[in-house]
Each structure stands twice: as C-alpha cells, then as structure tokens.
Write a protein that holds these residues in place. Structure first.
Motif, PDB file in Angstrom:
ATOM      1  N   ARG A  19      10.483 104.126 117.303  1.00 39.94           N
ATOM      2  CA  ARG A  19      10.159 103.238 116.100  1.00 39.94           C
ATOM      3  C   ARG A  19      10.409 101.703 116.746  1.00 39.94           C
ATOM      4  NH1 ARG A  19       9.986 105.156 110.161  1.00 39.94           N
ATOM      5  NH2 ARG A  19       9.316 107.303 110.619  1.00 39.94           N
ATOM      6  N   ASN A  20      11.535 101.470 117.221  1.00 39.68           N
ATOM      7  CA  ASN A  20      11.991 100.500 117.797  1.00 39.68           C
ATOM      8  C   ASN A  20      10.950  99.879 118.824  1.00 39.68           C
ATOM      9  OD1 ASN A  20      14.160  99.984 115.964  1.00 39.68           O
ATOM     10  ND2 ASN A  20      15.848 100.736 117.275  1.00 39.68           N
ATOM     11  N   GLY A  21      10.735 100.874 119.807  1.00 34.39           N
ATOM     12  CA  GLY A  21       9.826 100.139 120.734  1.00 34.39           C
ATOM     13  C   GLY A  21       8.520  99.857 120.084  1.00 34.39           C
ATOM     14  N   GLN A  22       7.906 100.414 119.214  1.00 35.58           N
ATOM     15  CA  GLN A  22       6.693 100.130 118.446  1.00 35.58           C
ATOM     16  C   GLN A  22       6.997  98.886 117.945  1.00 35.58           C
ATOM     17  OE1 GLN A  22       5.683 103.671 115.908  1.00 35.58           O
ATOM     18  NE2 GLN A  22       4.255 104.359 117.627  1.00 35.58           N
ATOM     19  N   ALA A  23       8.036  98.759 117.290  1.00 35.52           N
ATOM     20  CA  ALA A  23       8.256  97.406 116.407  1.00 35.52           C
ATOM     21  C   ALA A  23       8.264  96.236 117.387  1.00 35.52           C
ATOM     22  CB  ALA A  23       9.630  97.459 115.891  1.00 35.52           C
ATOM     23  N   LYS A  24       8.657  96.196 118.570  1.00 30.24           N
ATOM     24  CA  LYS A  24       8.471  95.299 119.748  1.00 30.24           C
ATOM     25  C   LYS A  24       7.351  95.129 120.016  1.00 30.24           C
ATOM     26  CE  LYS A  24      10.052  94.372 124.412  1.00 30.24           C
ATOM     27  NZ  LYS A  24      10.678  94.704 125.564  1.00 30.24           N
ATOM     28  N   LEU A  25       6.364  96.124 120.352  1.00 29.68           N
ATOM     29  CA  LEU A  25       5.173  95.903 120.532  1.00 29.68           C
ATOM     30  C   LEU A  25       4.381  95.384 119.466  1.00 29.68           C
ATOM     31  CD1 LEU A  25       4.322  99.387 122.369  1.00 29.68           C
ATOM     32  CD2 LEU A  25       4.788  97.147 123.501  1.00 29.68           C
ATOM     33  N   LEU A  26       4.449  95.603 118.491  1.00 27.58           N
ATOM     34  CA  LEU A  26       3.868  95.001 117.331  1.00 27.58           C
ATOM     35  C   LEU A  26       4.222  93.719 116.997  1.00 27.58           C
ATOM     36  CD1 LEU A  26       2.053  95.534 114.713  1.00 27.58           C
ATOM     37  CD2 LEU A  26       3.704  96.318 113.502  1.00 27.58           C
ATOM     38  N   ALA A  27       5.515  93.378 117.252  1.00 31.06           N
ATOM     39  CA  ALA A  27       5.980  92.108 116.992  1.00 31.06           C
ATOM     40  C   ALA A  27       5.347  91.024 118.049  1.00 31.06           C
ATOM     41  CB  ALA A  27       7.629  91.881 117.182  1.00 31.06           C
ATOM     42  N   ALA A  28       5.139  91.558 119.322  1.00 33.34           N
ATOM     43  CA  ALA A  28       4.520  90.659 120.325  1.00 33.34           C
ATOM     44  C   ALA A  28       3.266  90.575 120.009  1.00 33.34           C
ATOM     45  CB  ALA A  28       4.854  91.565 121.918  1.00 33.34           C
ATOM     46  N   TYR A  29       2.531  91.600 119.394  1.00 30.15           N
ATOM     47  CA  TYR A  29       1.083  91.243 119.038  1.00 30.15           C
ATOM     48  C   TYR A  29       0.880  90.306 117.896  1.00 30.15           C
ATOM     49  CZ  TYR A  29      -3.583  92.409 117.306  1.00 30.15           C
ATOM     50  OH  TYR A  29      -4.771  92.212 116.542  1.00 30.15           O
ATOM     51  N   GLN A  30       1.883  90.412 117.063  1.00 30.31           N
ATOM     52  CA  GLN A  30       1.632  89.476 115.656  1.00 30.31           C
ATOM     53  C   GLN A  30       1.930  87.997 116.146  1.00 30.31           C
ATOM     54  OE1 GLN A  30       0.116  90.136 113.546  1.00 30.31           O
ATOM     55  NE2 GLN A  30       0.889  91.996 112.222  1.00 30.31           N
ATOM     56  N   GLU A  31       2.944  88.042 117.060  1.00 31.26           N
ATOM     57  CA  GLU A  31       3.126  86.499 117.612  1.00 31.26           C
ATOM     58  C   GLU A  31       2.167  85.982 118.485  1.00 31.26           C
ATOM     59  OE1 GLU A  31       5.632  83.222 118.367  1.00 31.26           O
ATOM     60  OE2 GLU A  31       5.972  84.552 116.922  1.00 31.26           O
ATOM     61  N   LEU A  32       1.627  86.974 119.267  1.00 30.34           N
ATOM     62  CA  LEU A  32       0.161  86.408 119.863  1.00 30.34           C
ATOM     63  C   LEU A  32      -1.046  85.888 118.839  1.00 30.34           C
ATOM     64  CD1 LEU A  32      -1.111  85.764 122.730  1.00 30.34           C
ATOM     65  CD2 LEU A  32      -2.028  88.371 122.645  1.00 30.34           C
ATOM     66  N   ARG A  33      -1.196  86.932 118.129  1.00 29.27           N
ATOM     67  CA  ARG A  33      -2.177  86.502 116.723  1.00 29.27           C
ATOM     68  C   ARG A  33      -2.088  85.391 116.470  1.00 29.27           C
ATOM     69  NH1 ARG A  33      -3.447  91.267 112.960  1.00 29.27           N
ATOM     70  NH2 ARG A  33      -4.535  89.530 111.871  1.00 29.27           N
ATOM     71  N   GLY A  34      -0.617  85.269 115.760  1.00 30.72           N
ATOM     72  CA  GLY A  34      -0.190  84.061 115.222  1.00 30.72           C
ATOM     73  C   GLY A  34      -0.444  82.642 115.984  1.00 30.72           C
ATOM     74  N   ARG A  35      -0.021  82.664 117.296  1.00 28.42           N
ATOM     75  CA  ARG A  35      -0.232  81.471 118.079  1.00 28.42           C
ATOM     76  C   ARG A  35      -1.520  81.123 118.447  1.00 28.42           C
ATOM     77  NH1 ARG A  35       4.413  78.770 116.986  1.00 28.42           N
ATOM     78  NH2 ARG A  35       6.176  79.920 117.294  1.00 28.42           N
ATOM     79  N   LEU A  36      -2.395  82.323 118.522  1.00 26.48           N
ATOM     80  CA  LEU A  36      -3.821  82.043 119.018  1.00 26.48           C
ATOM     81  C   LEU A  36      -4.478  81.560 117.600  1.00 26.48           C
ATOM     82  CD1 LEU A  36      -4.892  85.120 120.960  1.00 26.48           C
ATOM     83  CD2 LEU A  36      -4.639  83.025 121.786  1.00 26.48           C
ATOM     84  N   ALA A  37      -4.250  81.846 116.295  1.00 23.09           N
ATOM     85  CA  ALA A  37      -4.621  81.241 115.346  1.00 23.09           C
ATOM     86  C   ALA A  37      -4.304  79.775 115.017  1.00 23.09           C
ATOM     87  CB  ALA A  37      -4.048  82.223 114.028  1.00 23.09           C
TER      88      ALA A  37
END
Length: 145
Positions: A19-37
C-alpha cells in the motif's frame, strides 16, 4: 495463539508495504496532474495574450513569466513522476504528454507577435485529451483502482 499472531503480523506488514508503494505512485500522479492543471492554463493564457494585437509588451512579459513559473513546477512534478514510476508504459505516456505540450509551448515562444492564425487556432487541451484519459485509466489499472 502466539504463532498465529506472528503469522498475521508478517501478512499485515507485506500488505502495508504494498500500500505504501501504491501511495507513492498515486501521490506522484496526483502531483503531476495538479502541476499540469496549473501550467496548461497559464500557457494557454500566454498564447492568447500573444495572439492579440492590442497586447502590450508588459502584458506579454507577465504572461510569459507566469507560464515559465508554472512550467518550473511542472518539470519538478514530471521528474518525480518518472522517478516513482520508473521505466514503464505509464511513464512513457506521461512523458509523451509532457513533451507534446512543451513542444507546443516552444512554438508559441518562437512565433512572431502576433501569433500566426494556424498556431492561434490550435487547441492544446484537446490535443492531449485522449492521451490524458488513457494515462488516467492506465494508472487506475496499475493501482487496481
């Protein structure tokens, strides 16, 4: 009973690591989405300012400065995303989207003032729409969401 509890602990620990590994991947995606937005609207605004004959030099410079500041944050998020996701299809698609937008931004920057009509008509958000949806679906699949 102690042995039973010991067996449970190792199972719980493995589950938390995943779960921690998934959380890191999801956090990286959410950060990318936010910065692109944040970055994309700033670039679109800059292109709109640069396409209007009535725009002043100061307004053009402010639009460019805002877009460049947002780009800096997006570059950091893209690097973090690439680091988290490593060498994968997800990472390749995110990179392709990022570089497609960056190439468009370069065209806007290098174009004369006011922007030529063909460049003014391009809709970068529409151009990346299908790929962005594909990226989201790939991430959901990878994270079993």
């Amino acid at each position: 009973m102690r042995q039973y509890k010991a067996n449970l602990n190792s199972l719980l620990t493995v589950n938390l690591v995943n779960r921690n590994g998934q959380a890191k991947l999801l956090a990286a995606y959410q950060e990318l989405r936010g910065r692109l937005a944040e970055w994309l609207p700033a670039e679109v605004e800059y292109a709109e300012i640069k396409s209007r004959r009535s725009s002043t030099r100061e307004k053009i410079e402010k639009g460019k400065s805002d877009a460049v500041n947002k780009l800096a944050w997006a570059i950091g998020a893209a690097a973090d995303f690439q680091s988290a996701w490593g060498d994968s299809e997800v990472s390749d698609l995110a990179g392709a989207i990022f570089y497609h937008v960056a190439d468009w931004c370069d065209e806007i920057e290098e174009a004369p003032f006011p922007l030529p009509a063909d460049l003014k008509r391009r809709d970068i958000l529409e151009e990346i729409s299908e790929a962005s949806t594909g990226l989201h679906l790939m991430i959901c699949e990878e994270l079993s969401m």
